[in-house]
Scaffold this active site. Structure first.
Site, mmCIF file in Angstrom:
data_model
loop_
_atom_site.group_PDB
_atom_site.id
_atom_site.type_symbol
_atom_site.label_atom_id
_atom_site.label_comp_id
_atom_site.label_asym_id
_atom_site.label_seq_id
_atom_site.Cartn_x
_atom_site.Cartn_y
_atom_site.Cartn_z
ATOM 1 N N ASP A 16 -33.151 25.141 36.749
ATOM 2 C CA ASP A 16 -32.022 24.510 35.638
ATOM 3 C C ASP A 16 -30.525 23.878 36.014
ATOM 4 O O ASP A 16 -29.808 24.878 36.138
ATOM 5 C CB ASP A 16 -32.323 25.220 34.392
ATOM 6 N N GLU A 95 -33.603 12.615 32.829
ATOM 7 C CA GLU A 95 -33.087 13.077 31.018
ATOM 8 C C GLU A 95 -32.503 10.603 30.633
ATOM 9 O O GLU A 95 -31.812 10.549 31.471
ATOM 10 C CB GLU A 95 -31.591 13.841 30.695
ATOM 11 N N LYS A 131 -36.978 12.786 30.647
ATOM 12 C CA LYS A 131 -37.201 13.830 29.956
ATOM 13 C C LYS A 131 -36.149 13.119 28.639
ATOM 14 O O LYS A 131 -35.152 12.477 28.458
ATOM 15 C CB LYS A 131 -35.422 14.828 30.449
ATOM 16 N N THR A 155 -37.581 17.250 26.029
ATOM 17 C CA THR A 155 -36.404 18.574 25.264
ATOM 18 C C THR A 155 -36.113 18.955 24.186
ATOM 19 O O THR A 155 -36.310 18.037 23.276
ATOM 20 C CB THR A 155 -35.517 18.264 26.574
ATOM 21 N N PHE A 177 -36.350 25.756 23.491
ATOM 22 C CA PHE A 177 -35.801 26.573 23.583
ATOM 23 C C PHE A 177 -35.685 27.388 23.167
ATOM 24 O O PHE A 177 -35.988 27.893 22.697
ATOM 25 C CB PHE A 177 -34.602 25.387 23.166
#
Length: 320
Positions: A16, A95, A131, A155, A177
């Site tokens: 990450d 993303e 993403k 996400t 998350f």
């Protein structure tokens, strides 16, 4: 073996970070980026040539100032993804602009553009995940893109409703998350901590994982946004986990035993299979204050970092 080495025997470890040095050091299978990580990475020396290339590309494309900024940041994300892919055997997540989170067609268009940019520099589509925020509109965009062979990483996922809708849409991967869910519950409850097995973020991902496995969904579950190694250890066995360099180091330095917690063979307490229409989805989100607040907050944060990244690009272009 260290806990990190043990984890890698049961879970695909994802980095990450956008820091190329950190990726080279930890050698994860996959990597994931977002506007916040790219913004941090933009200050690193390794990224300056990519910034210059992105600015030059945008200027050659022409258009308004806003259009050129969009071109430059898209190309920067793709160049960064290419560099990351040189260091890993798997895939990289790139993303879509968070400001498009409530526009299905604009999300589809941006995803296609990112894939086309990757293709223009020789990166095959199968090595890229697009993403997208797990709004209703984002999930619908992913449904279209998956049918075109463009795999998606959904996400900013905080709720079971989001996860169920993503699975029904055929999303390749979701990023539920953990840490941000914990943050909300700590603030709401006034507690200073939760024991790892009772961590609300851990419980959320466990529920989603068990549901997907029990109902034979192909969608990959990748736990994300960790605050401590205890959360990671409680999700050992999850399909994938995306972990920051600091927590990777903590796991590497820990020689203790790491038992497998999640497994398709040990699924229990499974929810009945659900199929949500838009009204169902929006009502369930409305009923979940944590998910609604954290989704909105996450979109705002990514959008703000995207704007700041564009401002950074503008400053560099003007100084050139």
């Amino acid at each position: 073996m260290s806990k990190l080495e043990q984890l890698k025997t049961m879970t695909t470890v994802v980095a990450d970070t956008g820091d190329l040095d950190a990726i080279a050091q930890w050698r994860p299978v996959d990597a994931t980026t977002n506007p916040s990580l790219l913004l941090k990475a933009a200050d690193l020396p390794a990224y300056r040539p990519m910034l210059d290339m992105a600015i030059d590309y945008a200027q050659r494309q022409g258009g308004s100032d806003r259009e050129q900024l969009g071109q430059a940041t898209d190309y920067l994300a793709v160049l960064a993804g290419q560099k990351i892919l040189d260091l890993i055997p798997g895939v990289v997540s790139t993303e879509v602009d968070a400001r498009l989170s409530f526009d299905t067609q604009a999300t589809i268009d941006k995803a296609r553009r990112l894939v086309a940019l990757y293709d223009s520099i020789g990166v095959p589509t199968e090595r890229v995940l697009i993403k997208i925020a797990s709004t209703w509109e984002g999930i619908r965009a992913a449904e279209v893109l998956e049918k075109e062979g463009i795999h998606c990483n959904l996400t900013l996922l905080f709720s079971f409703a989001q996860a169920a809708a993503c699975a029904e849409a055929g999303a390749f991967l979701i990023s539920p998350f953990v840490g941000r869910i914990l943050d909300w519950h700590l603030k709401a409850s006034g507690k200073s901590a939760f024991e790892a097995p009772e961590d609300p973020g851990v419980l959320s991902v466990t529920r989603i994982y068990n549901y997907f496995k029990a109902h034979n969904y192909d969608t990959v579950v990748m736990g994300a946004s960790f605050r401590n190694t205890g959360e990671i250890e409680q999700l050992a066995g999850c399909d994938r986990l995306t972990i920051s360099p600091a927590l990777l180091e903590s796991l590497q330095d820990d020689p203790g035993e790491l038992p497998r917690i999640l497994s398709p063979q040990s699924v229990d307490k499974v929810d009945d299979r659900v199929s949500l229409d838009e009204n169902d989805f929006r009502w369930l989100m409305n009923e979940d204050a944590m998910a609604t607040e954290k989704l909105a907050e996450g979109i705002r944060k990514f959008a703000a970092d995207q704007v700041e990244l564009e401002q950074r690009v503008r400053q560099i272009a003007q100084a050139a």
